[in-house]
Write an enzyme that holds these catalytic residues in place. Structure first.
Site, short mmCIF file in Angstrom:
data_model
loop_
_atom_site.label_atom_id
_atom_site.label_comp_id
_atom_site.label_asym_id
_atom_site.label_seq_id
_atom_site.Cartn_x
_atom_site.Cartn_y
_atom_site.Cartn_z
N HIS A 124 2.82 -8.15 -10.98
CA HIS A 124 2.51 -7.07 -9.64
C HIS A 124 2.11 -8.01 -8.28
CE1 HIS A 124 3.12 -4.20 -6.22
NE2 HIS A 124 1.46 -4.65 -6.36
N ASP B 239 4.98 -4.82 -14.54
CA ASP B 239 4.25 -4.73 -13.23
C ASP B 239 4.46 -2.24 -13.43
OD1 ASP B 239 3.88 -3.05 -10.27
OD2 ASP B 239 5.53 -4.28 -10.02
N SER C 115 5.16 -4.48 -1.79
CA SER C 115 3.94 -3.72 -2.67
C SER C 115 3.80 -2.01 -1.78
CB SER C 115 2.87 -3.84 -2.78
OG SER C 115 2.32 -3.29 -3.60
#
Length: 408
Positions: free
Chosen positions: A378, A348, A191
């Site tokens: 995610h 996501d 991320s």
């Protein structure tokens, strides 16, 4: 009694309404995800109220709550030695195999945790557990970077911390101290950590003072651009659990210490409209009409505003800085990048960031493995411990470590 008969069903209906989200039929463990997301949203809304009342910054409160809830220690392991130290003034946690079987040098991964540049920690149980498992599985030295977080600092400080720590570790004498093979080092992150990992790799590739370059980069659902918030994945997953589109935009604004009032304009790409001259040179780098395969484009069309708000980029020029948005880098920089692994999830908002970066790297001649999961969401890779344990987390983690084992 009669009142209770009325109130209880009403409260149950209200609770179900709050928890329920329409999710794709292919989503892994949808009800568990909805319950987790409802808990996250309730905590976030409470933190936003504290922020509105000017008692504290909402991210400071949110990170504190996450720390309080993070009481589930990952299982101890006699196979891994853990040491907290500093690399060039940056805190790091080093994981080493307890036993060295022979005199051979070891592989290594420099890992940068996610959390919107504002949340989590290298010491959190989720990342502590991930790094211990990587150490055991790969028999490698894992360096987990504890970069400073928003709102105490803002861009470029988290990047600077990650870069300084990685560059320090790559020095020959430091590698020798940890018995690490200079030719078998990977930079990785998930991320926002994937964002920092990609940016650090780009910077290292151009730094002539760094003699030992990373062999690999491995990016887990990375966030790579703040240019277009209307890619197919941003629209398809705008209300998806864990990371809705508007939340991601607010993470970006907080990262740059920008004006939160810009968020609604950025949702519709006003910051990169055709009349915003600063954005024009970068439009080709994010032309998803050509960078995405049809399976990801679906029936979506680009959102390109004719007129927008030039003041956004005037006040936050960092939106176009490649240290923040590695996807905007020129081909000459991409050509210098190491062999790459990118993990993406269908559900996501950041899916297309990873897919576009994979394509641009391939176009620049870099060998890329795009590992896409149709039923995942995610952040799933760190959700492997009860009560937030998902099969998606175990499967993505296994695939990621397997690739590292085969290529590092």
């Amino acid at each position: 009694m009669r009142t209770a008969v009325v109130l209880l069903p009403a409260l149950a209906a209200l609770g179900a309404y709050y928890v329920y989200l329409p999710l794709p039929g292919t989503m892994s463990e949808p009800w568990k995800l909805m319950l987790m997301d409802a808990s996250f949203r309730a905590i976030q809304e409470t933190c936003n109220l504290v922020h509105y009342l000017r008692l504290s910054h909402h991210l400071t409160v949110l990170n504190y709550v996450i720390g309080v809830l993070d009481k589930l220690e990952s299982p101890s392991s006699e196979l891994v030695k853990i040491q907290d130290t500093q690399f060039d003034g940056v805190e790091v946690r080093v994981f080493e195999p307890s036993k060295k079987e022979d005199k051979a040098l070891r592989r290594s991964v420099v890992y940068i945790h996610g959390g919107g540049w504002a949340l989590a920690s290298a010491r959190a149980s989720s990342y502590n557990n991930l790094c211990k498992i990587m150490t055991e599985s790969l028999k490698a030295v894992i360096v987990s970077i504890e970069y400073r977080l928003v709102p105490k600092v803002h861009f470029p400080e988290p990047f600077n911390d990650a870069f300084r720590a990685a560059k320090h570790f790559l020095q020959p004498d430091v590698l020798a101290k940890y018995s690490v093979d200079p030719g078998r080092i990977a930079i990785s992150g998930d991320s926002a950590g994937g964002n920092l990992a990609a940016a650090v790799c780009q910077q290292l590739s151009r730094d002539t003072s760094v003699t030992n370059k990373p062999k690999l980069q491995a990016l887990i659902y990375p966030v790579l651009q703040a240019f277009d918030f209307n890619t197919p994945s941003y629209r398809q997953n705008m209300n998806m659990p864990v990371l809705p589109r508007f939340v991601m935009i607010k993470f970006w604004i907080d990262y740059f210490n920008g004006n939160p009032d810009f968020a609604h304009s950025m949702v519709i790409n006003n910051h990169t409209a055709l009349d915003v001259s600063q954005a024009v040179p970068y439009k080709g780098h994010l032309n998803w009409s050509s960078l995405l395969p049809s399976v990801f484009k679906k029936n979506y069309k680009p959102v390109i505003q004719t007129t927008g708000k030039a003041e956004i980029l005037r006040e936050i020029p960092e939106l176009l800085d490649i240290r923040a948005s590695p996807l905007l880098a020129e081909k000459e920089i991409l050509q210098l990048q190491p062999k790459t692994y990118i993990l993406t999830c269908e559900n996501d908002v950041l899916r297309d960031d990873g897919v576009m970066y994979a394509k641009r790297l391939e176009n620049a001649g870099v060998e890329v493995t795009l590992d896409h999961f149709e039923d995942c969401f995610h952040g799933c890779m760190i959700f492997t411990v009860w009560p937030t344990d998902f099969s998606a987390g175990l499967r993505t983690r296994e695939s990621y470590i397997k690739w590292l084992d085969q290529n590092l």
